[in-house]
Design a protein around this motif. Structure first.
Motif, PDB file in Angstrom:
ATOM      1  N   ARG A  11       0.858  -1.176   0.000  1.00 56.39           N
ATOM      2  CA  ARG A  11       0.000   0.000   0.000  1.00 56.39           C
ATOM      3  C   ARG A  11       0.899   1.231   0.000  1.00 56.39           C
ATOM      4  O   ARG A  11       1.955   1.227   0.621  1.00 56.39           O
ATOM      5  N   TYR A  12       0.442   2.257  -0.665  1.00 53.35           N
ATOM      6  CA  TYR A  12       1.211   3.494  -0.780  1.00 53.35           C
ATOM      7  C   TYR A  12       0.541   4.582   0.048  1.00 53.35           C
ATOM      8  O   TYR A  12      -0.687   4.680   0.060  1.00 53.35           O
ATOM      9  N   GLY A  41       6.166   2.176  -1.113  1.00 54.65           N
ATOM     10  CA  GLY A  41       5.018   1.556  -0.472  1.00 54.65           C
ATOM     11  C   GLY A  41       5.445   0.596   0.626  1.00 54.65           C
ATOM     12  O   GLY A  41       6.612   0.239   0.752  1.00 54.65           O
ATOM     13  N   THR A  63       2.391  -0.376   8.737  1.00 54.87           N
ATOM     14  CA  THR A  63       1.614  -0.019   7.555  1.00 54.87           C
ATOM     15  C   THR A  63       0.675   1.138   7.857  1.00 54.87           C
ATOM     16  O   THR A  63       0.751   1.757   8.911  1.00 54.87           O
ATOM     17  N   GLU A  66      -6.055   0.288   7.931  1.00 56.29           N
ATOM     18  CA  GLU A  66      -7.200  -0.007   7.067  1.00 56.29           C
ATOM     19  C   GLU A  66      -8.488   0.326   7.811  1.00 56.29           C
ATOM     20  O   GLU A  66      -9.501   0.615   7.218  1.00 56.29           O
TER      21      GLU A  66
END
Length: 155
Positions: A11-12, A41, A63, A66
């Motif tokens: 994911r970026y 990413g 990360t 989400e």
């Protein structure tokens, strides 16, 4: 040395996310780290990686969330480790034991990567250079040097 992420997990970071994160911490992130988040990413590493020249290993990079319950995100770790890392650092990765790697945000430590033992509490008012050195081990002078020293762990 090189590292790789499991396909379909990368994911970026958006410029908006970077801006929001910098407001939250509050500090500008080092340019090398921003470039990594935006251009390279972050995903799930395809294994554990040793850090050459140390006895340390990295299990994964943090990360982007989400959802609000994402416990492997930068946002979660920044909050969870606020009393374990100095205010001039933020967590960016972790090892298999839950200890974190942090990146320096200010002064001569800006961009440097440190290993932080999660067992230690951090009290900036009572901290000395000696006690800080016991809790935080400088791993590299820059984020790019840190990345270049990653070598996939093999049995």
């Amino acid at each position: 040395m090189s590292y790789s992420f499991i396909p379909n997990t990368i994911r970026y970071a958006s410029n908006g996310y970077i801006r929001d994160l910098e407001e939250k911490i509050p500090s500008k992130l080092p340019k090398e780290y921003v470039s990594f988040l935006v251009k390279r990413g972050v995903g799930i590493l395809d294994g554990s990686y040793d850090i050459q020249g140390t006895d340390l290993e990295i299990h994964n990079f943090l990360t982007f969330p989400e959802n609000q319950r994402d416990t492997l995100s930068l946002d979660f770790y920044i909050g969870a480790f606020s009393n374990r890392v100095p205010s001039d650092c933020i967590p960016i990765a972790y090892d298999s034991g839950g200890n974190v790697f942090c990146i320096g945000l200010k002064g001569e430590n800006r961009g440097a990567v440190y290993y932080c033992d999660r067992e230690f509490e951090y009290d900036e008012e009572d901290e000395t250079e000696e006690t800080r050195a016991q809790k935080f081990t400088k791993v590299s002078n820059s984020f790019s040097d840190f990345l270049s020293r990653l070598e996939k762990y093999t049995v």
